[in-house]
Scaffold this motif. Structure first.
Motif, PDB file in Angstrom:
ATOM      1  N   THR A  47      -7.197  24.710   2.326  1.00 50.20           N
ATOM      2  CA  THR A  47      -8.284  24.446   3.277  1.00 50.20           C
ATOM      3  C   THR A  47      -7.769  23.569   4.410  1.00 50.20           C
ATOM      4  N   GLY A  48      -8.310  23.748   5.594  1.00 52.12           N
ATOM      5  CA  GLY A  48      -7.990  22.884   6.722  1.00 52.12           C
ATOM      6  C   GLY A  48      -6.574  23.025   7.243  1.00 52.12           C
ATOM      7  N   THR A  49      -6.195  22.035   8.072  1.00 50.14           N
ATOM      8  CA  THR A  49      -4.876  21.991   8.678  1.00 50.14           C
ATOM      9  C   THR A  49      -4.296  20.604   8.482  1.00 50.14           C
ATOM     10  N   CYS A  50      -3.041  20.528   8.100  1.00 52.53           N
ATOM     11  CA  CYS A  50      -2.366  19.254   7.878  1.00 52.53           C
ATOM     12  C   CYS A  50      -1.682  18.805   9.165  1.00 52.53           C
ATOM     13  N   THR A  51      -2.191  17.715   9.763  1.00 56.70           N
ATOM     14  CA  THR A  51      -1.617  17.137  10.976  1.00 56.70           C
ATOM     15  C   THR A  51      -1.660  15.623  10.859  1.00 56.70           C
ATOM     16  N   GLY A  52      -1.008  14.944  11.760  1.00 61.71           N
ATOM     17  CA  GLY A  52      -1.055  13.486  11.812  1.00 61.71           C
ATOM     18  C   GLY A  52      -0.612  12.821  10.525  1.00 61.71           C
ATOM     19  N   SER A  53      -1.451  11.898  10.001  1.00 62.05           N
ATOM     20  CA  SER A  53      -1.093  11.139   8.802  1.00 62.05           C
ATOM     21  C   SER A  53      -1.001  12.024   7.562  1.00 62.05           C
ATOM     22  N   CYS A  54      -1.634  13.177   7.577  1.00 61.52           N
ATOM     23  CA  CYS A  54      -1.524  14.128   6.466  1.00 61.52           C
ATOM     24  C   CYS A  54      -0.060  14.485   6.220  1.00 61.52           C
ATOM     25  N   LEU A  55       0.723  14.580   7.288  1.00 60.32           N
ATOM     26  CA  LEU A  55       2.125  14.971   7.170  1.00 60.32           C
ATOM     27  C   LEU A  55       2.984  13.894   6.506  1.00 60.32           C
ATOM     28  N   THR A  56       2.461  12.674   6.387  1.00 64.46           N
ATOM     29  CA  THR A  56       3.168  11.621   5.656  1.00 64.46           C
ATOM     30  C   THR A  56       3.031  11.852   4.159  1.00 64.46           C
ATOM     31  N   ILE A  57       1.851  12.274   3.736  1.00 63.97           N
ATOM     32  CA  ILE A  57       1.591  12.552   2.320  1.00 63.97           C
ATOM     33  C   ILE A  57       2.160  13.915   1.938  1.00 63.97           C
ATOM     34  N   TRP A  58       2.085  14.850   2.858  1.00 57.31           N
ATOM     35  CA  TRP A  58       2.534  16.226   2.632  1.00 57.31           C
ATOM     36  C   TRP A  58       3.648  16.569   3.615  1.00 57.31           C
ATOM     37  N   PRO A  59       4.876  16.110   3.373  1.00 59.13           N
ATOM     38  CA  PRO A  59       5.969  16.449   4.297  1.00 59.13           C
ATOM     39  C   PRO A  59       6.192  17.957   4.352  1.00 59.13           C
ATOM     40  N   PRO A  60       6.239  18.521   5.550  1.00 60.76           N
ATOM     41  CA  PRO A  60       6.455  19.966   5.673  1.00 60.76           C
ATOM     42  C   PRO A  60       7.896  20.332   5.330  1.00 60.76           C
ATOM     43  N   LEU A  61       8.078  21.532   4.803  1.00 57.88           N
ATOM     44  CA  LEU A  61       9.426  22.045   4.571  1.00 57.88           C
ATOM     45  C   LEU A  61       9.924  22.598   5.898  1.00 57.88           C
ATOM     46  N   LEU A  62      10.929  21.944   6.475  1.00 56.47           N
ATOM     47  CA  LEU A  62      11.452  22.317   7.785  1.00 56.47           C
ATOM     48  C   LEU A  62      12.793  23.028   7.648  1.00 56.47           C
ATOM     49  N   MET A  63      13.049  23.909   8.572  1.00 57.19           N
ATOM     50  CA  MET A  63      14.346  24.567   8.642  1.00 57.19           C
ATOM     51  C   MET A  63      15.385  23.556   9.100  1.00 57.19           C
ATOM     52  N   PRO A  64      16.612  23.675   8.590  1.00 52.33           N
ATOM     53  CA  PRO A  64      17.684  22.820   9.121  1.00 52.33           C
ATOM     54  C   PRO A  64      17.851  23.084  10.614  1.00 52.33           C
ATOM     55  N   LYS A  65      18.317  22.083  11.344  1.00 50.11           N
ATOM     56  CA  LYS A  65      18.522  22.257  12.784  1.00 50.11           C
ATOM     57  C   LYS A  65      19.446  23.432  13.037  1.00 50.11           C
ATOM     58  N   HIS A  66      19.146  24.167  14.084  1.00 53.50           N
ATOM     59  CA  HIS A  66      19.922  25.313  14.552  1.00 53.50           C
ATOM     60  C   HIS A  66      19.849  26.520  13.613  1.00 53.50           C
ATOM     61  N   LYS A  67      18.934  26.497  12.642  1.00 50.72           N
ATOM     62  CA  LYS A  67      18.717  27.645  11.755  1.00 50.72           C
ATOM     63  C   LYS A  67      17.304  28.142  12.006  1.00 50.72           C
ATOM     64  N   THR A  68      17.115  29.469  11.999  1.00 49.56           N
ATOM     65  CA  THR A  68      15.802  30.020  12.326  1.00 49.56           C
ATOM     66  C   THR A  68      15.246  30.961  11.266  1.00 49.56           C
ATOM     67  N   LYS A  69      16.102  31.478  10.372  1.00 52.08           N
ATOM     68  CA  LYS A  69      15.631  32.450   9.388  1.00 52.08           C
ATOM     69  C   LYS A  69      15.783  31.886   7.976  1.00 52.08           C
ATOM     70  N   PRO A  70      14.644  31.650   7.287  1.00 53.22           N
ATOM     71  CA  PRO A  70      14.719  31.094   5.934  1.00 53.22           C
ATOM     72  C   PRO A  70      15.083  32.159   4.899  1.00 53.22           C
ATOM     73  N   LEU A  71      15.886  31.766   3.936  1.00 58.27           N
ATOM     74  CA  LEU A  71      16.261  32.635   2.829  1.00 58.27           C
ATOM     75  C   LEU A  71      15.898  31.965   1.516  1.00 58.27           C
ATOM     76  N   GLY A  72      15.860  32.774   0.442  1.00 55.53           N
ATOM     77  CA  GLY A  72      15.664  32.210  -0.879  1.00 55.53           C
ATOM     78  C   GLY A  72      14.671  32.961  -1.732  1.00 55.53           C
ATOM     79  N   VAL A  73      13.778  33.698  -1.143  1.00 53.91           N
ATOM     80  CA  VAL A  73      12.810  34.505  -1.874  1.00 53.91           C
ATOM     81  C   VAL A  73      12.952  35.921  -1.330  1.00 53.91           C
ATOM     82  N   SER A  74      12.800  36.905  -2.189  1.00 51.94           N
ATOM     83  CA  SER A  74      13.072  38.281  -1.761  1.00 51.94           C
ATOM     84  C   SER A  74      12.233  38.720  -0.559  1.00 51.94           C
ATOM     85  N   THR A  75      10.975  38.340  -0.480  1.00 55.26           N
ATOM     86  CA  THR A  75      10.142  38.674   0.683  1.00 55.26           C
ATOM     87  C   THR A  75       9.142  37.554   0.923  1.00 55.26           C
TER      88      THR A  75
END
Length: 123
Positions: A47-75
């Motif tokens: 539900t909702g959108t995580c922004t601001g202080s929410c991101l302190t409690i729920w750190p987003p999974l970010l791509m490493p710098k200079h990488k754009t395509k995530p791998l690890g799950v078949s689809t």
């Protein structure tokens, strides 16, 4: 100059825009779930959108710098823009970790509209 096949593979990996960022892991009663490459449980927001202080409690999974395509799950993996970085998504839902999780814990289950990211039966 002669380059070994190992060195050639390392050069190709550095130039690649892909990075493995998600693993599939079987964890207790949850069954097959998504985790980071270090084993932290990944969550999606129901539900909702995580922004601001929410991101302190729920750190987003970010791509490493200079990488754009995530791998690890078949689809189902992609990215979405988050400020100047790319956040990893699974089946269109942004992936997060929980600030108190460590090791194999799942402390964020059903906290603030977040649930453990389970592997879709479609994959």
């Amino acid at each position: 100059l002669l380059i070994s096949s190992t060195a050639s593979a390392q050069v190709a990996a550095k130039k690649s825009k892909t990075a493995t960022v998600v693993n599939e892991t079987v964890r207790g009663s949850f069954g097959e779930i998504l985790t980071t490459t270090t084993g932290l449980t990944l969550y999606i927001q129901t539900t909702g959108t995580c922004t601001g202080s929410c991101l302190t409690i729920w750190p987003p999974l970010l791509m490493p710098k200079h990488k754009t395509k995530p791998l690890g799950v078949s689809t189902g993996l992609a990215t979405a823009k988050l400020k100047s970085r790319r956040q990893v998504t699974y089946e269109g839902k942004r992936l997060y970790t929980f600030y108190t999780d460590s090791g194999t814990s799942t402390n964020g289950e059903n906290v603030g509209g977040f649930v453990v990211a389970q592997v879709s039966s479609a994959t």
